[in-house]
Design an enzyme around this catalytic site. Structure first.
Site, PDB file in Angstrom:
ATOM      1  N   CYS A 130      30.813 -32.245  24.174  1.00  0.00           N
ATOM      2  CA  CYS A 130      31.868 -32.888  24.969  1.00  0.00           C
ATOM      3  C   CYS A 130      32.300 -31.997  26.135  1.00  0.00           C
ATOM      4  O   CYS A 130      31.549 -31.861  27.092  1.00  0.00           O
ATOM      5  CB  CYS A 130      33.038 -33.303  24.062  1.00  0.00           C
ATOM      6  SG  CYS A 130      34.110 -34.529  24.823  1.00  0.00           S
ATOM      7  N   HIS A 241      30.222 -36.391  19.842  1.00  0.00           N
ATOM      8  CA  HIS A 241      30.682 -35.395  18.858  1.00  0.00           C
ATOM      9  C   HIS A 241      29.947 -35.475  17.517  1.00  0.00           C
ATOM     10  O   HIS A 241      30.434 -36.139  16.596  1.00  0.00           O
ATOM     11  CB  HIS A 241      32.175 -35.600  18.592  1.00  0.00           C
ATOM     12  CG  HIS A 241      33.068 -35.119  19.684  1.00  0.00           C
ATOM     13  ND1 HIS A 241      33.651 -33.866  19.667  1.00  0.00           N
ATOM     14  CD2 HIS A 241      33.458 -35.708  20.834  1.00  0.00           C
ATOM     15  CE1 HIS A 241      34.385 -33.700  20.762  1.00  0.00           C
ATOM     16  NE2 HIS A 241      34.289 -34.812  21.497  1.00  0.00           N
ATOM     17  N   GLU A 243      29.812 -33.364  15.150  1.00  0.00           N
ATOM     18  CA  GLU A 243      30.518 -32.727  14.029  1.00  0.00           C
ATOM     19  C   GLU A 243      31.483 -33.684  13.323  1.00  0.00           C
ATOM     20  O   GLU A 243      31.737 -33.533  12.120  1.00  0.00           O
ATOM     21  CB  GLU A 243      31.253 -31.455  14.496  1.00  0.00           C
ATOM     22  CG  GLU A 243      32.531 -31.657  15.311  1.00  0.00           C
ATOM     23  CD  GLU A 243      32.303 -32.193  16.713  1.00  0.00           C
ATOM     24  OE1 GLU A 243      31.140 -32.255  17.155  1.00  0.00           O
ATOM     25  OE2 GLU A 243      33.290 -32.563  17.366  1.00  0.00           O
TER      26      GLU A 243
END
Ligand SMILES: *[C@@H]1O[C@H](CO)[C@@H](O)[C@H](O)[C@H]1NC(C)=O
Ligand SMILES: *[C@@H]1O[C@H](CO)[C@@H](O)[C@H](O)[C@H]1NC(C)=O
Ligand SMILES: *[C@@H]1O[C@H](CO)[C@@H](O)[C@H](O)[C@H]1NC(C)=O
Ligand SMILES: *[C@@H]1O[C@H](CO)[C@@H](O)[C@H](O)[C@H]1NC(C)=O
Length: 313
Positions: A130, A241, A243
């Site tokens: 990001c 993202h 994660e």
């Protein structure tokens, strides 16, 4: 019969414990640095000046590496020493200035050191998520090329380019995962700005440095670059993202948690850590113990933010 299996298992375990052939000189104790960032969320400011959300730490650890937090505001010599001790660096998402923040300036230092190391034949990977992705584009282009490409709290499939097929990032993906990635909403987006495909392809520095692996459409119809990989350098960026798919659960956000979303996140974490295995940088034993994230405790923040836990420094 059962006994014989038990005996066999013991035998196998004994064989396992014997010294393995040396084989390749990969580093199987990789340490990845995660650069801390100034806290911009007012809800988190009472806890500390800089931070790393635990989800990024979990992500890197899940790939088989250990993590050290890299504090901002250290001397150049200190950062150079850290650089010579770690096997890759991850730039987190967030919200700070891409040129003037301490985060951006420090990231720039590691970026230049990584360029130099790779040029000298010492592999050193960088991963940007990001804001970290955006930062990589600023470092490479030498200017901020961002424009409004809002895609916030929305999960999308990737529009994979032809370059994705021959990329390093997706080379280890089973065909059904690549298919899922291009059809199912596995990538969580939480950004307001990005680099449009048009600007990216039209910028000599960006298009000669990175291959565009995927694009996506923003709410305003602009097509932005969502995944990129260095042509020559082991530098990787995702505007989305990975994660969150395994390590963020706030019901207030639309995080992808499907079976394929989890698999995607695992594959990418392992991919990046595997890149780090090619680096032979290392700490002394004592310095390593002191630097590792295990020396710090995360704080519970699920009641004040979208992160369950955050490390503050
Ligand atoms: C870094 O140092 C500058 C100058 O002393 C200070 O203004 C800034 O707040 C510091 N940043 C962090 C993240 O500690
Ligand atoms: C995917 O990208 C191609 C090539 O840029 C474009 O023609 C197509 O419309 C895009 N598809 C979607 C769903 O955005
Ligand atoms: C994010 O999306 C989810 C699901 O669509 C919705 O329930 C939630 O309110 C949204 N949150 C924000 C902050 O927009
Ligand atoms: C959030 O939770 C922590 C830990 O339980 C607590 O100390 C803190 O006061 C809570 N903050 C708010 C704003 O509710």
């Amino acid at each position: 019969m059962r006994l014989r299996i038990a005996a066999l298992l013991v035998a196998v375990m004994c064989v396992d414990a014997a010294p393995l052939p040396r084989g390749e000189t990969l580093n199987d104790r990789p340490v990845i640095g995660i650069l801390t960032q100034e806290v911009s969320d007012p809800n988190l400011q009472p806890y500390g000046g800089t931070y790393i959300p635990s989800s990024y730490v979990n992500y890197v650890e899940s790939g088989g590496a250990r993590v050290i937090p890299i504090r901002l505001n250290q001397t150049r010599e200190e950062h150079e020493k850290i650089f010579r001790s770690i096997n890759g660096i991850l730039f987190i998402g967030g919200a700070v200035d891409l040129e003037t923040s301490d985060f951006a300036r420090t990231a720039g230092l590691y970026f230049r050191l990584a360029i130099k190391a790779n040029d000298e034949g010492e592999p050193f990977p960088i991963w940007g998520t990001c804001l970290g992705f955006q930062l990589l584009t600023v470092q490479v282009a030498g200017q901020n090329l961002l424009s409004k490409t809002m895609a916030y709290n929305i999960s999308m499939p990737l529009n994979l380019t032809s370059e994705a097929q021959s990329s390093r990032m997706f080379a280890g993906f089973p065909p059904e995962m690549l298919k899922a990635l291009s059809e199912e909403p596995l990538t969580g987006n939480f950004h307001h700005y990005g680099v449009t495909e048009q600007v990216f392809v039209g910028n000599k520095r960006l298009n000669s440095f990175f291959n565009v692996l995927s694009t996506n459409k923003a709410e305003n119809g602009a097509v932005f670059v969502s995944t990129m990989e260095g042509k020559k350098y082991p530098f990787y960026g995702v505007q989305w993202h990975p994660e969150v798919n395994r390590f963020q659960w706030s019901p207030q956000y639309s995080f992808p948690h499907s079976k394929n979303a989890v698999r995607l996140s695992s594959l990418l974490a392992e991919f990046f850590v595997n890149e780090g295995r090619r680096s032979s940088h290392h700490f002394s034993q004592q310095e390593e113990s002191r630097a590792l994230i295990y020396n710090y405790n995360p704080v519970y923040t699920a009641n004040v933010s979208g992160y369950e836990q955050v490390y503050f420094f």
